[in-house]
Design a protein around this motif. Structure first.
Motif, PDB file in Angstrom:
ATOM      1  N   SER A 113     -42.539  59.903  22.379  1.00  0.00           N
ATOM      2  CA  SER A 113     -43.292  60.049  23.620  1.00  0.00           C
ATOM      3  C   SER A 113     -42.767  61.217  24.442  1.00  0.00           C
ATOM      4  O   SER A 113     -43.538  61.970  25.049  1.00  0.00           O
ATOM      5  N   LEU A 114     -41.437  61.386  24.454  1.00  0.00           N
ATOM      6  CA  LEU A 114     -40.840  62.505  25.181  1.00  0.00           C
ATOM      7  C   LEU A 114     -41.258  63.829  24.566  1.00  0.00           C
ATOM      8  O   LEU A 114     -41.673  64.763  25.270  1.00  0.00           O
ATOM      9  N   VAL A 115     -41.194  63.923  23.237  1.00  0.00           N
ATOM     10  CA  VAL A 115     -41.582  65.159  22.552  1.00  0.00           C
ATOM     11  C   VAL A 115     -43.060  65.454  22.801  1.00  0.00           C
ATOM     12  O   VAL A 115     -43.448  66.594  23.083  1.00  0.00           O
ATOM     13  N   GLY A 116     -43.894  64.426  22.695  1.00  0.00           N
ATOM     14  CA  GLY A 116     -45.319  64.629  22.923  1.00  0.00           C
ATOM     15  C   GLY A 116     -45.622  65.046  24.346  1.00  0.00           C
ATOM     16  O   GLY A 116     -46.485  65.901  24.588  1.00  0.00           O
ATOM     17  N   GLY A 117     -44.928  64.447  25.310  1.00  0.00           N
ATOM     18  CA  GLY A 117     -45.164  64.790  26.700  1.00  0.00           C
ATOM     19  C   GLY A 117     -44.761  66.213  27.039  1.00  0.00           C
ATOM     20  O   GLY A 117     -45.295  66.812  27.977  1.00  0.00           O
ATOM     21  N   LEU A 118     -43.829  66.764  26.269  1.00  0.00           N
ATOM     22  CA  LEU A 118     -43.368  68.136  26.505  1.00  0.00           C
ATOM     23  C   LEU A 118     -43.990  69.134  25.527  1.00  0.00           C
ATOM     24  O   LEU A 118     -43.616  70.308  25.523  1.00  0.00           O
ATOM     25  N   ALA A 119     -44.932  68.681  24.687  1.00  0.00           N
ATOM     26  CA  ALA A 119     -45.505  69.526  23.631  1.00  0.00           C
ATOM     27  C   ALA A 119     -46.135  70.788  24.222  1.00  0.00           C
ATOM     28  O   ALA A 119     -46.785  70.742  25.267  1.00  0.00           O
ATOM     29  N   VAL A 124     -47.406  70.229  17.611  1.00  0.00           N
ATOM     30  CA  VAL A 124     -46.284  69.414  18.091  1.00  0.00           C
ATOM     31  C   VAL A 124     -46.787  68.074  18.623  1.00  0.00           C
ATOM     32  O   VAL A 124     -46.195  67.019  18.350  1.00  0.00           O
ATOM     33  N   LEU A 125     -47.885  68.100  19.353  1.00  0.00           N
ATOM     34  CA  LEU A 125     -48.414  66.850  19.903  1.00  0.00           C
ATOM     35  C   LEU A 125     -48.877  65.907  18.797  1.00  0.00           C
ATOM     36  O   LEU A 125     -48.605  64.696  18.847  1.00  0.00           O
ATOM     37  N   ILE A 126     -49.548  66.431  17.787  1.00  0.00           N
ATOM     38  CA  ILE A 126     -50.040  65.574  16.706  1.00  0.00           C
ATOM     39  C   ILE A 126     -48.878  64.980  15.913  1.00  0.00           C
ATOM     40  O   ILE A 126     -48.881  63.793  15.564  1.00  0.00           O
ATOM     41  N   VAL A 127     -47.850  65.773  15.631  1.00  0.00           N
ATOM     42  CA  VAL A 127     -46.671  65.245  14.929  1.00  0.00           C
ATOM     43  C   VAL A 127     -46.004  64.156  15.771  1.00  0.00           C
ATOM     44  O   VAL A 127     -45.593  63.103  15.254  1.00  0.00           O
ATOM     45  N   ALA A 128     -45.899  64.389  17.071  1.00  0.00           N
ATOM     46  CA  ALA A 128     -45.312  63.386  17.958  1.00  0.00           C
ATOM     47  C   ALA A 128     -46.122  62.091  17.939  1.00  0.00           C
ATOM     48  O   ALA A 128     -45.564  60.995  17.949  1.00  0.00           O
TER      49      ALA A 128
END
Length: 492
Positions: A113-119, A124-128
């Motif tokens: 969730s952190l990685v996606g929120g900072l994508a 990057v968002l899809i992988v997250a």
């Protein structure tokens, strides 16, 4: 809150007798309300992420530069990974210990969730989102297994399942509300970042209160069975979600569905003839309560998921609601889901599972048929709020008895995998139902519009047809409830 006792009937502070088929470390024993809270928060976080992104999709597309075809994978990547790994996640909890797997699942979900929120890019968002789905698949089955192994069958388990069902059922509507508010007032990134404080609090609570439980039997993982069922579910869900962009006979849909069905058949063969310690004993599927509960859950979810989806489209595409207004419009739905779930938890010990499922189906059926009569300028309260409340009440009434039926009589050593099976049935049902209903609605809209831009009348006609077909799914779900044992009342 209804008082909940532990397995030996003691109140929160007493020591609980270990369930048959499990071992228990000499850790501290949590009060039952803490177990329920940890289970409900975990399930809420998982299901919230199924719906919270829908309202934010236009903002995500603008912010990261998604293409029209790529945007769907913000939703589908999570759904695909979640559904594909549920069975493996459920069995991992049984074999490795629910505390350990639950904490690991929450940690993976929160980090993703952190990685996606900072994508800063679509990739990057899809992988997250994929990693989020995997984490969700390992923590979600544990939420139900915690309740079924802590509370014996009877009113105490029914009360716990009622709270769990209220949270699970309301998460979809809350997701729409939260998604609108966070996107409108802050940023789309907060639909993911909001998981971080919840995840940290959950991990702290699990470390403090949960005991380490695992099966006393062999802890050997059925690798071949796990691989075949995971690949089968991934292929099936991949084919289903692709129907939103391609036809059912297209190369993107039909081959994955065929491969998924073949792998599912291979999985059954492996479990029955090859595996010494199978991932799931197929004998469990021959139990009327387990088979019937999963069938009802699949069919009902095929209808229920469409409720929020098509109402949201109607409000924003036809009535011109903003994301915040559309989100707040679902507040009555949320309240009715929670009301229905709490009501069913109180009645299930007297009425049994089947009558409550039928009552919920009748309420939902009336709501779907009523909602199908929408027009472009229909009265909001009369044609959106009231039928929506009936549908949501049906969701709440059905959730608890389906969960109770699908886990009835299951040994603690199989609680995780059976919980994973129920969640898988619901996810497959929701994805399949939404794919079918979207195809039907789109076909109706395109046939009426031709090459022109769809008018409000044409859009409403497509949405209305989708609601009628959803009503048919509810009827099938109600008929499937007849598979459940005639006497399905909880013992006091």
């Amino acid at each position: 809150m209804t008082h909940l006792g532990t397995q030996d009937g003691t109140s929160g502070g007493g020591a609980a007798t270990p369930a048959a088929g499990t071992t228990r470390s000499p850790d501290r024993t949590a009060p039952p309300w803490v177990i329920v809270t940890l289970a409900c928060l975990g399930q809420f976080m998982v299901l919230l992420d199924v719906s919270i992104v829908n309202v934010a999709l236009p903002s995500i597309q603008t912010g990261l530069g998604f293409s029209d075809t790529g945007l769907q994978w913000v939703v589908n990547a999570y759904t695909l990974a979640f559904a594909g790994f549920l069975m493996l996640g459920g069995r991992a909890g049984d074999l490795l210990g629910r505390k350990r797997v639950y904490i690991a699942g929450i940690a993976v979900f929160t980090a993703a969730s952190l990685v996606g929120g900072l994508a800063d890019s679509p990739g990057v968002l899809i992988v997250a989102r994929v990693v989020q789905g995997v984490g969700a698949a390992f923590l979600s089955p544990i939420t139900l297994a915690l309740l079924t192994t802590t509370f014996p069958e009877g009113p105490k388990r029914a009360s716990a399942l009622g709270l769990w069902s209220a949270v699970a059922g309301g998460a979809g509507a809350v997701g729409s509300i939260a998604g609108g508010l966070l996107t409108g007032y802050l940023s789309w990134r907060w639909i993911l970042l909001v998981n971080i404080p919840i995840g940290i609090a959950l991990i702290a609570g699990c470390v403090r209160y949960l005991d380490h439980r695992r099966s006393e039997g062999p802890r050997r993982l059925d690798i071949l069975g796990a691989a075949t069922v995971t690949l089968a579910l991934l292929a099936l869900v991949y084919g289903i979600v692709n129907t939103a962009s391609y036809g059912w006979t297209s190369p993107q849909v039909l081959p994955p569905l065929i491969v998924g069905l073949v792998l599912l058949a291979l999985f059954c063969f492996v479990e029955e003839r090859v595996a010494k310690v199978p991932l799931i004993r197929l004998g469990l599927l021959r139990a009327r309560s387990v088979a019937g509960g999963n069938l009802v859950g699949l069919l009902m979810n095929a209808a229920f998921l469409s409720m929020w989806y098509f109402v949201s489209l109607y409000l924003q595409n036809v009535r011109g609601f903003s994301p915040i207004q559309a989100g707040l419009a679902f507040l009555p739905h949320t309240l009715m889901v929670m009301t229905g779930a709490r009501l069913s938890s109180r009645l299930i010990s007297r009425a049994g599972t089947r009558p409550l499922i039928l009552a919920g189906a009748l309420s939902a059926l009336a709501g779907f048929v009523w909602q199908s009569q929408l027009g472009p300028h229909s009265d909001f309260v009369l044609m959106v709020v009231l039928p929506g409340m009936l549908m949501a009440l049906g969701v709440g009434l059905v959730f608890t008895p389906v969960a109770a039926a699908a886990t009835s009589g299951v040994a603690p050593a199989d609680a995780g995998v059976v919980s994973g099976l129920l969640n898988t049935s619901r996810q497959i049902g929701g994805a399949l139902g939404l794919a079918i209903l979207t195809t039907i609605a789109t076909s109706r809209i395109q046939s009426l519009s031709g090459d022109a831009q769809p008018s409000s009348d044409n859009l409403v006609s497509g949405y209305g047809l989708a609601f009628l077909v959803a009503a048919a799914f509810v009827v099938l779900g109600a008929a499937s409830a007849l598979v459940l044992p005639r006497v399905a009342k909880n013992r006091s």
